[in-house]
Design an enzyme around this catalytic site. Structure first.
Site, short mmCIF file in Angstrom:
data_model
loop_
_atom_site.label_atom_id
_atom_site.label_comp_id
_atom_site.label_asym_id
_atom_site.label_seq_id
_atom_site.Cartn_x
_atom_site.Cartn_y
_atom_site.Cartn_z
N SER A 16 0.68 -1.12 0.09
CA SER A 16 0.14 0.15 -0.15
C SER A 16 0.89 1.28 0.15
O SER A 16 1.76 1.59 0.76
CB SER A 16 -0.82 0.02 1.19
OG SER A 16 -1.56 1.25 1.37
N SER A 18 -0.45 4.12 1.10
CA SER A 18 -0.99 5.22 1.89
C SER A 18 -0.23 5.33 3.06
O SER A 18 -0.27 6.41 3.48
CB SER A 18 -2.27 4.36 2.71
OG SER A 18 -3.44 4.22 1.64
N THR A 62 -9.56 -0.46 2.55
CA THR A 62 -9.49 -1.07 1.09
C THR A 62 -10.10 -2.40 0.99
O THR A 62 -10.64 -2.94 1.98
CB THR A 62 -8.06 -0.94 0.79
OG1 THR A 62 -7.83 -1.09 -0.59
CG2 THR A 62 -7.02 -1.87 1.61
N LYS A 66 -14.54 -2.71 2.20
CA LYS A 66 -15.09 -1.50 1.95
C LYS A 66 -16.77 -1.68 2.39
O LYS A 66 -17.39 -0.73 2.59
CB LYS A 66 -14.82 -1.07 0.65
CG LYS A 66 -13.51 -0.58 0.43
CD LYS A 66 -13.46 0.13 -1.08
CE LYS A 66 -12.04 0.56 -1.17
NZ LYS A 66 -11.77 1.22 -2.66
N ASP A 102 -13.71 7.61 -2.24
CA ASP A 102 -13.42 7.01 -3.77
C ASP A 102 -14.23 7.62 -4.94
O ASP A 102 -13.61 7.75 -6.01
CB ASP A 102 -13.82 5.34 -3.67
CG ASP A 102 -12.59 4.61 -3.14
OD1 ASP A 102 -11.40 4.96 -3.01
OD2 ASP A 102 -13.15 3.30 -2.77
N GLY A 125 -16.19 -5.18 -12.76
CA GLY A 125 -16.06 -5.77 -11.39
C GLY A 125 -17.30 -5.12 -10.56
O GLY A 125 -17.69 -4.18 -11.41
N GLY A 128 -16.89 -2.96 -3.70
CA GLY A 128 -16.98 -1.84 -3.25
C GLY A 128 -16.50 -0.66 -4.09
O GLY A 128 -17.29 0.53 -4.06
N TYR A 203 -2.85 1.13 -8.81
CA TYR A 203 -1.97 2.14 -9.04
C TYR A 203 -0.41 1.45 -8.93
O TYR A 203 0.52 1.93 -9.17
CB TYR A 203 -1.94 3.08 -8.00
CG TYR A 203 -1.91 2.62 -6.51
CD1 TYR A 203 -0.84 2.42 -6.15
CD2 TYR A 203 -3.06 2.25 -5.79
CE1 TYR A 203 -0.77 1.97 -4.38
CE2 TYR A 203 -3.10 1.60 -4.60
CZ TYR A 203 -1.88 1.71 -3.83
OH TYR A 203 -2.00 1.21 -2.68
N GLY A 224 -4.58 4.10 -11.35
CA GLY A 224 -5.47 4.81 -10.18
C GLY A 224 -4.77 5.68 -9.32
O GLY A 224 -5.18 6.06 -8.29
#
Length: 242
Positions: A16, A18, A62, A66, A102, A125, A128, A203, A224
């Site tokens: 991640s 984040s 994530t 979600k 999002d 897809g 969430g 991403y 992303g």
């Protein structure tokens, strides 16, 4: 001074972005009493232990939690309620409130190619992230069809003629995410043209096999990264305002 704790809830999230993103933000803002951790949990029930942490102020959420996270929250803002998925939680006075940033991030991504708003879309897809995408497409009155394993239109019967008719393609599944970078959805890329705008919400890697294949057929593509940064900034705003 008490430390303000933040973090990300998910499964297999060592890749991640984040943690580094928010740690850099804390450093830039001189917030030495702020920390950001990854809460990699194998089942949603374990979130109850995370919520017990002292001075926990906010969380990102994530895949694959979600939607599942909602049952553990005290409140949802109107947008998250309508979308039916949460990727941001603000915690104040022990009240856990869910938001969906999002949608905000995806809207910014979609608007990088405003001409595409004239065309119908395919959403690949149905989790969430796809729910946030639907919310924004409906906001702009963009007709769409969902392609997933369980929908009427699926990866078995999707053909190049249908792809040609839908000039916006949004890839919302985790297929192709690091470390499985060679994985790709079964998709009729022959239907992709130079008029197509293809967004992959992944991403990492920056260019998935899915985007490479779309590029080879002349489509405009976007990963992303922009969505991720925009939704992260929106989460930071929420944590500081609520």
């Amino acid at each position: 001074m008490n430390q303000s704790k933040f973090g990300l809830i998910g499964k297999n999230i060592s890749y991640s972005f984040s943690k580094k993103y928010f740690e850099n933000k804390f450093e830039e803002l001189g917030l030495k009493n702020h920390s950001y951790n990854l809460f990699d949990i194998t089942e949603i029930q374990k979130v109850t232990d995370i919520f017990k942490l002292e001075n926990l102020k906010g969380l990102n959420v994530t895949i694959p939690y979600k939607e599942l996270i909602i049952q553990y929250l005290d409140d949802l803002n109107e947008e998250a309620q309508e979308i039916g998925a949460v990727n941001c939680i603000s915690i104040k006075n022990r009240i856990k409130k869910g938001f969906n940033t999002d949608a905000f991030g995806f809207e910014k991504s979609l608007l990088t190619q405003p001409k595409s708003l004239e065309y119908p879309a395919l959403i690949l897809g149905n989790g969430g992230a796809a729910k946030a995408v639907k919310f924004i497409l409906e906001k702009y009155n963009i007709p769409y069809q969902v392609v997933s394993r369980k929908t009427e239109l699926n990866f078995e019967n999707l053909n190049k003629e249908i792809v040609k008719e839908h000039k916006i393609i949004i890839q919302c599944t985790p297929v192709g995410t690091f470390p499985n970078v060679d994985d790709c959805l079964s998709f009729p890329f022959a239907g992709i043209t130079t008029e197509h705008f293809v967004i992959d919400l992944i991403y990492n890697p920056p260019q998935t096999t899915f985007l490479k294949n779309a590029c080879e057929n002349g489509a405009k593509t976007l990963n992303g990264q922009l969505m991720l940064k925009q939704q992260a900034e929106k989460a930071w705003e929420i944590w500081n305002l609520t």
